[in-house]
Design a protein around this motif. Structure first.
Motif, short mmCIF file in Angstrom:
data_model
loop_
_atom_site.label_atom_id
_atom_site.label_comp_id
_atom_site.label_asym_id
_atom_site.label_seq_id
_atom_site.Cartn_x
_atom_site.Cartn_y
_atom_site.Cartn_z
N ASN A 161 29.06 19.37 -21.16
CA ASN A 161 28.54 19.50 -19.81
C ASN A 161 28.20 18.11 -19.31
N SER A 204 27.15 15.06 -16.69
CA SER A 204 26.20 14.95 -15.59
C SER A 204 26.95 14.98 -14.27
N LYS A 205 26.41 15.68 -13.32
CA LYS A 205 27.09 15.80 -12.02
C LYS A 205 27.13 14.46 -11.33
N SER A 248 27.04 11.81 -8.37
CA SER A 248 26.22 11.80 -7.17
C SER A 248 27.05 12.03 -5.92
N SER A 308 30.59 13.63 -5.05
CA SER A 308 31.83 14.29 -5.44
C SER A 308 32.95 13.85 -4.51
N TYR A 350 36.20 25.95 -2.90
CA TYR A 350 35.99 24.68 -3.59
C TYR A 350 35.86 23.49 -2.64
N ARG A 391 35.13 21.97 -11.91
CA ARG A 391 33.79 22.41 -11.56
C ARG A 391 32.91 22.60 -12.80
N LYS A 392 33.49 23.14 -13.86
CA LYS A 392 32.71 23.36 -15.08
C LYS A 392 32.23 22.04 -15.67
N ASN A 452 31.40 19.61 -13.83
CA ASN A 452 30.58 19.03 -12.78
C ASN A 452 31.22 17.84 -12.08
N GLY A 493 31.65 20.04 -6.86
CA GLY A 493 30.57 20.99 -6.67
C GLY A 493 31.06 22.45 -6.66
#
Length: 275
Positions: free
Chosen positions: A6, A8-9, A11, A13, A35, A269-270, A272, A275
């Motif tokens: 997983n 980190s998303k 900042s 996208s 999406y 998306r999984k 991250n 979004g």
């Protein structure tokens, strides 16, 4: 290749795009909405489409009249046998025509950008005539696309790596076009990944010029346009390179089937990445 980490998303996208198909436009629109994706039209990259003016205009009209189309769209220009640097005046003439036909379609569709291929032949680069061949390719391609960029200032023109085994020649072209605000590089990551040059070298050398990116997956040997995350590509490495070298570039998930588009977007998306 399976991923369970997983990440980190990010900042910011990136703007993601998918390839729409008019025959299942409702499904394409649904996927784009889910999406937050734009469209990159591939319909107008084929000479038989461009030469059938009536059908071409009909298709453009159909897209333009479709409700709730994404605000951000790009297109892929014709590329088969398009050699604007050819020494054969007839080949050069038809190649320039194909580019202009593609530009007109993109303009009518309101596209923000359009992709073309440099089409330099790597098998000729290593020959005795290689230096002269590269010099002519560079000068002719530069001069022609300077003209096209001036004629269509509202459309960004992206030159894509295809047969290239290294970023060197595209880097030279982009450097000589750096004063042109609507010219940049479309970095096809899959093409780079199956070249003999490491993708970080590609990313670093082209980083000042990369404005658009194509991604899909493959077996490490052939350009198979598989769903992202379902081949041998090291996507952790891609995410690192994207963040470091081309964080602001728009990104096309370059696979045509709705199934593979959905699988690709879910994979991104999984992790991250989107979004």
């Amino acid at each position: 290749m399976c991923y369970t980490v997983n990440m980190s998303k990010m900042s910011n996208s990136p703007q993601i795009l998918i390839i729409p198909l008019m025959k299942n436009i409702a499904e394409s629109l649904s996927l784009a909405k889910e999406y937050n994706a734009g469209f990159e039209y591939n319909d107008f990259a084929m000479p038989w489409t461009l030469d059938n003016e009536a059908n071409c205009e009909k298709l453009i009209k159909a897209y333009k009249e479709t409700p709730d189309m994404p605000a951000y769209t790009t297109a892929h220009g014709d590329f088969f046998d398009v050699l604007v640097f050819s020494d054969d005046p007839r080949i050069k003439e038809i190649s320039e025509l194909r580019v202009r036909q593609s530009m007109e379609c993109a303009k009518k569709l309101g596209c923000k950008g359009i992709v073309f291929h440099g089409n330099i032949n790597p098998l000729l680069i290593g020959t005795a005539a290689g230096p002269a061949y590269v010099k002519h390719w560079l000068e002719a391609t530069r001069d022609f696309f300077r003209t096209i960029c001036a004629e269509y200032p509202e459309i960004n023109i992206y030159m894509e790596n295809m047969f290239d085994r290294s970023p060197d020649n595209l880097e030279k072209l982009a450097a000589e076009m750096k004063d042109i605000p609507n010219f940049g590089i479309c970095f096809d990551y899959a093409h780079a990944a199956i070249s003999p040059t490491d993708t970080e070298i590609w990313s670093k050398k082209l980083s000042p010029y990369i404005r658009h990116v194509h991604i899909n997956d493959n077996d490490g040997h052939q350009d198979l346009h598989m769903a992202v995350g379902f081949g041998s590509t090291d996507w952790r490495k891609f995410f690192t390179l994207q963040k470091k070298y081309f964080p602001d570039a728009t990104i096309l998930v370059e696979t045509s089937s709705l199934e593979n588009q959905k699988k690709s977007l879910e994979f991104l998306r999984k992790l991250n990445f989107i979004g």
